[in-house]
Write an enzyme that holds these catalytic residues in place. Structure first.
Site, PDB file in Angstrom:
ATOM      1  N   LYS A 284       7.140 -11.663 -11.564  1.00 24.04           N
ATOM      2  CA  LYS A 284       8.376 -12.134 -10.939  1.00 24.04           C
ATOM      3  C   LYS A 284       9.564 -11.864 -11.865  1.00 24.04           C
ATOM      4  CE  LYS A 284       6.369 -16.076  -8.418  1.00 24.04           C
ATOM      5  NZ  LYS A 284       6.661 -15.634  -7.042  1.00 24.04           N
ATOM      6  N   ASP A 355       1.160 -11.194  -6.777  1.00 19.04           N
ATOM      7  CA  ASP A 355       2.001 -12.376  -6.573  1.00 19.04           C
ATOM      8  C   ASP A 355       1.666 -13.076  -5.251  1.00 19.04           C
ATOM      9  OD1 ASP A 355       3.878 -14.233  -7.259  1.00 19.04           O
ATOM     10  OD2 ASP A 355       5.628 -12.990  -6.738  1.00 19.04           O
ATOM     11  N   ARG A 359      -2.656 -17.324  -1.270  1.00 17.53           N
ATOM     12  CA  ARG A 359      -3.560 -17.134  -0.136  1.00 17.53           C
ATOM     13  C   ARG A 359      -4.961 -16.774  -0.619  1.00 17.53           C
ATOM     14  NH1 ARG A 359       0.333 -12.521   2.199  1.00 17.53           N
ATOM     15  NH2 ARG A 359       1.775 -13.955   1.209  1.00 17.53           N
TER      16      ARG A 359
END
Ligand code: BES
Ligand code: MN
Ligand code: MN
Length: 506
Positions: A284, A355, A359
């Site tokens: 990020k 990233d 999930r």
């Protein structure tokens, strides 16, 4: 000597300091405390205003007080407690959310004092709901994360008395007890989320869960890395690959007490527990948002918080929880793009972006929930920036395969004032997750990111009635706002507790 991040962290560091402060706050019914620093007075638009204050509605208006919800007017007295008028809006529009907000406004207006009294007057709502909202508003507005401050200026609230009609006293008191339990659920979630990653590793979160289970009456089973290899939870282990810290899978189980009129059904909660989300190899950018990624375990924190309330709220159904806990870091051993992970149960996943780790770890936990044959699943996760882009920081997304479960979540959200808005599980988009080399990929196209993430989870939910809460936008408050204190909100803890209390199998 080998340095580890934990080296300079006190061994007895307590990630749950808010619990002690909560326990030190007493909320009672009765006339104003003899040494109250301030007396709050709830005032609807147009009055009435208690005569002993020396003010009537016209006089308050003359001072610029309009009685708007959450508005306060502080009037120091020559002798004795300061009076604080708190706006309640129009009497015809009163809700429990307004009562919660009013209690929070009173506590914020009197933050420098620790002894408060309240004269609420008639509110025209169910008395126990009023008591619960008062306790929640006061306790959650009083919350501060001070664990790492050498010299905190916070003055904890120690006593709050509430003067009510004699006829309502018993119900108000029961409501205060209930509201203390629900506020505690949120405080637990906030504390865990606010605690930095080095202070709350996956291992430490497992220990905190065990402690909470002992104290609040639920079972906790913690699976360490070796146990996860044994279980074959390849997604959690894959995301964990770049980290120097071990992952944990934390299983929670609550059984209603034998003397409760039990309701048939077994509800499963699944929480995303990313201790810190750097993005992994798909790193990020160093934006302020990146610094908030210690809160990427907000889903797991909300589930754990809710579990602390089940026994004391007499939740009548069986509830199990699965928390997937690890950080997501880049290193020489980190998960790479294009790698393929095997989720428990055998599904292979091509990792197109490290990233999109939430999930992945949720998939293993959802498979485990299904193996335990739960009747329905609610999962909660700080899952997508897309949910935040769509709905902002006040409203979280709910997506599901079963309208009854979605409606259960929305009804709970209305009761706790943790707003949800439904987004579609648009199966037309499912082919975006197709992979050339594996069963499914973890990345779709550029649009409808919250729905795409939900479609990935849906693959593992496999038809079990399910609602998914994406709390990425609502995990953090940028500034104090009513009962939401700056920092982690604990969003979802009270909502899940309320949903469990109302869940039925059919
Ligand atoms: N934890 C983030 C989502 C998030 C974003 C939470 C902002 C709170 C605030 C999640 O793991 C993530 O990085 N999601 C990606 C998914 C994408 C790579 C498909 C996102 O939303 O950008
Ligand atoms: Mn991520
Ligand atoms: Mn994440």
């Amino acid at each position: 000597m080998v340095y580890t991040p934990a080296a300079l962290i006190p061994e007895d560091f307590d990630p749950l300091q808010g619990l002690a402060e909560l326990a030190a706050t007493s909320i009672t019914t009765g006339p104003p405390l003899p040494d109250a620093d301030a007396i709050g007075l709830f005032v609807f638009v147009g009055g009435p205003v208690p005569g002993e204050t020396g003010f009537d509605w016209a006089a308050l208006q003359g001072l610029g007080f309009a009685g708007k919800p959450g508005e306060t007017l502080v009037v120091p007295q020559a002798k004795g407690a300061t009076h604080v008028f708190v706006g309640m809006g129009d009497a015809a529009e009163v809700t429990t959310a307004r009562v919660r907000d009013a209690a929070a406004a009173l506590v914020r207006a009197t933050a420098k004092w620790n002894q408060l009294s309240l004269i609420s007057g008639a509110i025209g709502l169910d008395a126990s709901a009023v008591g619960q909202a008062l306790a929640e508003g006061a306790l959650l507005a009083n919350y501060r994360y001070t664990a790492l401050k050498s010299d905190s200026k916070h003055v904890p609230l120690t006593a709050l008395s509430v003067e009510v009609d004699d006829a309502d006293q018993g119900d108000i008191e029961a409501g205060i007890v209930a509201g203390t339990v629900t506020a505690r659920a949120t405080v637990v979630a906030r504390d865990l989320m606010n605690t930095p990653a080095a202070y709350l590793t996956a291992t430490a979160l497992g220990l905190a869960a065990e402690r909470l289970g002992d104290e609040y009456g639920f079972e906790v089973e913690v699976f360490d890395k070796a146990a996860l290899i044994e279980l074959g939870t390849g997604a959690i282990l894959g995301v964990n690959r770049g980290s120097a810290e071990e992952p944990r899978l934390i299983k929670l189980h609550y059984t209603p007490a034998a003397d409760l009129p039990a309701v048939a059904g077994h509800l499963g909660f699944v929480g995303k527990g990313i201790i810190y989300d750097s993005g992994g190899i798909s790193l990020k950018p160093s934006t302020p948002m990146h610094a908030l990624m210690k809160m990427d375990m907000g889903g797991a924190a909300a589930v754990l918080g809710a579990f602390t309330g089940f026994r004391d709220s007499a939740v009548p159904v069986e509830v199990s929880g699965w928390l997937s806990v690890t950080d997501n870091l880049p290193s020489g051993s980190a998960l790479t793009l294009g790698d393929v992970l095997t989720v428990r149960g055998g599904t292979t996943v091509e990792v197109k972006n490290t990233d999109a780790e939430g999930r992945l770890v949720m998939a293993d936990a959802i498979v485990l929930a299904n193996e335990d044959e739960v009747d329905a699943i609610i999962d909660i996760a700080t899952l997508t920036g897309a949910a935040m882009a769509a709905l902002g920081t006040s409203t979280a997304a709910v997506i599901g395969n079963d309208q009854r479960m979605v409606d259960l979540a929305i009804a709970a959200a209305d009761a706790t004032d943790e707003p949800l808005w439904q987004l579609p599980l648009e199966r037309k988009y499912r082919p975006q997750l197709d992979s050339e080399i594996a069963d499914i990929s973890n990345m779709g196209g550029p649009y409808a990111g919250a729905t795409i993430a939900a479609l990935f989870l849906d693959h593992f939910v496999d038809g079990t009635p399910w609602a998914h809460l994406d709390i990425a936008g609502t995990m953090n408050a940028e500034k104090d706002d009513s009962w939401r204190t700056t920092g982690a909100t604990g969003f979802g803890a009270r909502l899940l507790l309320e949903a469990a209390a109302n869940f039925t199998k059919e």
